[in-house]
Design an enzyme around this catalytic site. Structure first.
Site, PDB file in Angstrom:
ATOM      1  N   HIS A  30       6.374   1.886  19.319  1.00 47.46           N
ATOM      2  CA  HIS A  30       5.378   2.360  18.351  1.00 47.46           C
ATOM      3  C   HIS A  30       5.563   3.846  18.043  1.00 47.46           C
ATOM      4  O   HIS A  30       4.688   4.672  18.304  1.00 47.46           O
ATOM      5  CB  HIS A  30       3.965   2.099  18.873  1.00 47.46           C
ATOM      6  CG  HIS A  30       2.958   1.997  17.746  1.00 47.46           C
ATOM      7  ND1 HIS A  30       1.820   1.236  17.839  1.00 47.46           N
ATOM      8  CD2 HIS A  30       2.933   2.556  16.506  1.00 47.46           C
ATOM      9  CE1 HIS A  30       1.122   1.339  16.721  1.00 47.46           C
ATOM     10  NE2 HIS A  30       1.786   2.136  15.888  1.00 47.46           N
ATOM     11  N   ILE A  31       6.704   4.162  17.441  1.00 51.11           N
ATOM     12  CA  ILE A  31       7.039   5.561  17.151  1.00 51.11           C
ATOM     13  C   ILE A  31       7.082   5.839  15.650  1.00 51.11           C
ATOM     14  O   ILE A  31       7.741   6.780  15.202  1.00 51.11           O
ATOM     15  CB  ILE A  31       8.385   5.951  17.794  1.00 51.11           C
ATOM     16  CG1 ILE A  31       9.509   5.010  17.321  1.00 51.11           C
ATOM     17  CG2 ILE A  31       8.273   5.952  19.314  1.00 51.11           C
ATOM     18  CD1 ILE A  31      10.901   5.476  17.755  1.00 51.11           C
ATOM     19  N   ARG A  60       0.865  -3.732  12.516  1.00 46.17           N
ATOM     20  CA  ARG A  60       0.159  -3.932  13.774  1.00 46.17           C
ATOM     21  C   ARG A  60       0.714  -5.173  14.444  1.00 46.17           C
ATOM     22  O   ARG A  60       1.036  -6.163  13.783  1.00 46.17           O
ATOM     23  CB  ARG A  60      -1.357  -4.077  13.554  1.00 46.17           C
ATOM     24  CG  ARG A  60      -2.068  -2.792  13.179  1.00 46.17           C
ATOM     25  CD  ARG A  60      -2.047  -1.799  14.328  1.00 46.17           C
ATOM     26  NE  ARG A  60      -2.739  -0.555  14.014  1.00 46.17           N
ATOM     27  CZ  ARG A  60      -2.143   0.543  13.565  1.00 46.17           C
ATOM     28  NH1 ARG A  60      -0.832   0.521  13.340  1.00 46.17           N
ATOM     29  NH2 ARG A  60      -2.826   1.636  13.333  1.00 46.17           N
ATOM     30  N   PRO A  92      -2.939  -8.580  -6.504  1.00 43.60           N
ATOM     31  CA  PRO A  92      -1.798  -7.950  -7.179  1.00 43.60           C
ATOM     32  C   PRO A  92      -2.056  -6.462  -7.422  1.00 43.60           C
ATOM     33  O   PRO A  92      -3.203  -6.047  -7.615  1.00 43.60           O
ATOM     34  CB  PRO A  92      -1.708  -8.718  -8.501  1.00 43.60           C
ATOM     35  CG  PRO A  92      -2.454  -9.984  -8.282  1.00 43.60           C
ATOM     36  CD  PRO A  92      -3.547  -9.664  -7.307  1.00 43.60           C
ATOM     37  N   GLU A  98       0.551  -3.333  23.844  1.00 46.16           N
ATOM     38  CA  GLU A  98       1.358  -2.119  23.883  1.00 46.16           C
ATOM     39  C   GLU A  98       0.919  -1.300  25.096  1.00 46.16           C
ATOM     40  O   GLU A  98      -0.269  -1.016  25.220  1.00 46.16           O
ATOM     41  CB  GLU A  98       1.166  -1.297  22.604  1.00 46.16           C
ATOM     42  CG  GLU A  98       1.725  -1.976  21.375  1.00 46.16           C
ATOM     43  CD  GLU A  98       1.584  -1.157  20.105  1.00 46.16           C
ATOM     44  OE1 GLU A  98       0.988  -0.054  20.162  1.00 46.16           O
ATOM     45  OE2 GLU A  98       2.072  -1.601  19.063  1.00 46.16           O
ATOM     46  N   SER A 152       5.080   7.239  13.609  1.00 45.07           N
ATOM     47  CA  SER A 152       4.639   8.580  13.202  1.00 45.07           C
ATOM     48  C   SER A 152       5.281   9.685  14.033  1.00 45.07           C
ATOM     49  O   SER A 152       4.882  10.847  13.929  1.00 45.07           O
ATOM     50  CB  SER A 152       3.112   8.687  13.319  1.00 45.07           C
ATOM     51  OG  SER A 152       2.704   8.631  14.680  1.00 45.07           O
ATOM     52  N   ASP A 165       8.182  -2.312  15.582  1.00 41.90           N
ATOM     53  CA  ASP A 165       7.724  -1.036  16.133  1.00 41.90           C
ATOM     54  C   ASP A 165       6.333  -1.196  16.727  1.00 41.90           C
ATOM     55  O   ASP A 165       5.802  -0.260  17.320  1.00 41.90           O
ATOM     56  CB  ASP A 165       7.701   0.051  15.052  1.00 41.90           C
ATOM     57  CG  ASP A 165       7.368   1.427  15.616  1.00 41.90           C
ATOM     58  OD1 ASP A 165       7.908   1.776  16.696  1.00 41.90           O
ATOM     59  OD2 ASP A 165       6.566   2.154  14.992  1.00 41.90           O
ATOM     60  N   GLY A 174       0.833  -1.191   0.000  1.00 38.77           N
ATOM     61  CA  GLY A 174       0.000   0.000   0.000  1.00 38.77           C
ATOM     62  C   GLY A 174       0.869   1.244   0.000  1.00 38.77           C
ATOM     63  O   GLY A 174       2.031   1.214  -0.417  1.00 38.77           O
ATOM     64  N   ARG A 175       0.324   2.350   0.515  1.00 39.29           N
ATOM     65  CA  ARG A 175       1.085   3.606   0.523  1.00 39.29           C
ATOM     66  C   ARG A 175       2.397   3.462   1.278  1.00 39.29           C
ATOM     67  O   ARG A 175       3.456   3.886   0.806  1.00 39.29           O
ATOM     68  CB  ARG A 175       0.237   4.725   1.141  1.00 39.29           C
ATOM     69  CG  ARG A 175      -0.911   5.195   0.272  1.00 39.29           C
ATOM     70  CD  ARG A 175      -1.558   6.435   0.860  1.00 39.29           C
ATOM     71  NE  ARG A 175      -2.064   6.190   2.210  1.00 39.29           N
ATOM     72  CZ  ARG A 175      -3.290   5.776   2.481  1.00 39.29           C
ATOM     73  NH1 ARG A 175      -4.133   5.534   1.494  1.00 39.29           N
ATOM     74  NH2 ARG A 175      -3.687   5.586   3.728  1.00 39.29           N
TER      75      ARG A 175
END
Length: 279
Positions: free
Chosen positions: A244-245, A196, A141, A225, A247, A220, A116-117
């Site tokens: 979980h950093i 995730r 695909p 968590e 962002s 991450d 994805g992005r």
């Protein structure tokens, strides 16, 4: 405003007089839907039925998470935390031919789970390192996205030197990186997860790392968590775990805050939100 993992019901409980009109935060779409009438939704909350609109902040953390994914990959494959610890504890002595050797990206094969992005942004950043081949897998695909990297769709565990997980968490992907998956990987391969935590069976990952089934891992995201300080994964030198950093850049968090504020203001004015989650 909801913190990560906080159910929407918490916001309703905080709203004085039940006057909540807009909502922003980290939550699952399934927790917000509902059907009018006597039927109860999964968590006993009908946001649409209460006239509550939900705003979100899409596409703002792609670059930051991709950068972190590459940083985590390099830290794991070149054993950077372990090497830094050796400097601090006196382990750095005379030069030794194979001391602190790891694995390089040049002429390697990188498998990306979820093109994805973020997956594309990771591949775009890894390509200049001299990666020879990109593989990817997902629900279907994506020939147009894959063309930029010459990426091939299909099984990737057996052939990849590095596996990077950037897919969404769905019933199909939950626990997909398990004993069977790790058993197919090379003993010299490195596993990275910035999607995730629940995509990975952590007990199986621990076994794979502890018994040399794969060389190293970088995470991450974990389950739960925060990860308890006595968790077995934290005892391994070949596992790099971050809190979980993905962002966590000033620019990304500022952009998220501005988008959230604009959503809230538009909702309060009864105007279309710049980014509204339609339930």
């Amino acid at each position: 405003w909801l913190g990560r993992g906080e159910p929407p019901a918490a916001a309703l409980g905080r709203a004085p007089g039940g006057g909540l009109r807009t909502l922003r935060g980290h939550f699952d779409r399934k927790s917000c839907g509902g059907t009018p009438g006597p039927r109860r939704c999964p968590r006993g909350l009908w946001l649409p039925c209460r006239g509550i609109r939900v705003g979100y902040t899409p596409d703002v953390l792609t670059d930051a998470t991709a950068e972190l994914s590459v940083a985590l990959l390099l830290a794991a494959c070149r054993r950077l935390p372990e090497a830094a610890e050796q400097v601090k504890t006196g382990g750095w002595t005379t030069w030794k031919p194979l001391w602190m050797c790891g694995f390089g990206l040049s002429d390697s094969t990188v498998g990306i789970i979820g093109l994805g992005r973020i997956g594309q942004a990771v591949a775009r950043r890894l390509k200049p390192f001299g990666v020879r081949r990109f593989l990817y897998t997902g629900s279907r695909p994506k020939p147009e996205a894959a063309a930029e990297f010459g990426a091939e769709f299909g099984e990737l565990a057996q052939e990849s030197d590095f596996v990077v997980v950037t897919c969404a968490l769905t019933p199909a992907t939950q626990g997909m990186c398990n004993k069977d998956f790790f058993s197919k990987m090379k003993k010299t391969s490195v596993f990275i997860n910035t999607s995730r935590g629940a995509v990975v069976n952590q007990e199986d990952l621990y076994d794979a790392l502890a018994h040399g089934q794969i060389a190293a891992a970088g995470l991450d995201v974990t389950t739960p968590e925060p990860l308890p300080a006595d968790h077995p994964l934290l005892s391994l030198k070949n596992c790099v775990i971050l809190p979980h950093i993905g962002s966590a850049t000033y620019a990304t968090r500022t952009t998220m805050a501005v988008l959230a504020a604009n959503n809230l203001l538009a909702g309060l004015r009864g105007e279309p939100m710049p980014h509204e989650l339609l339930l």
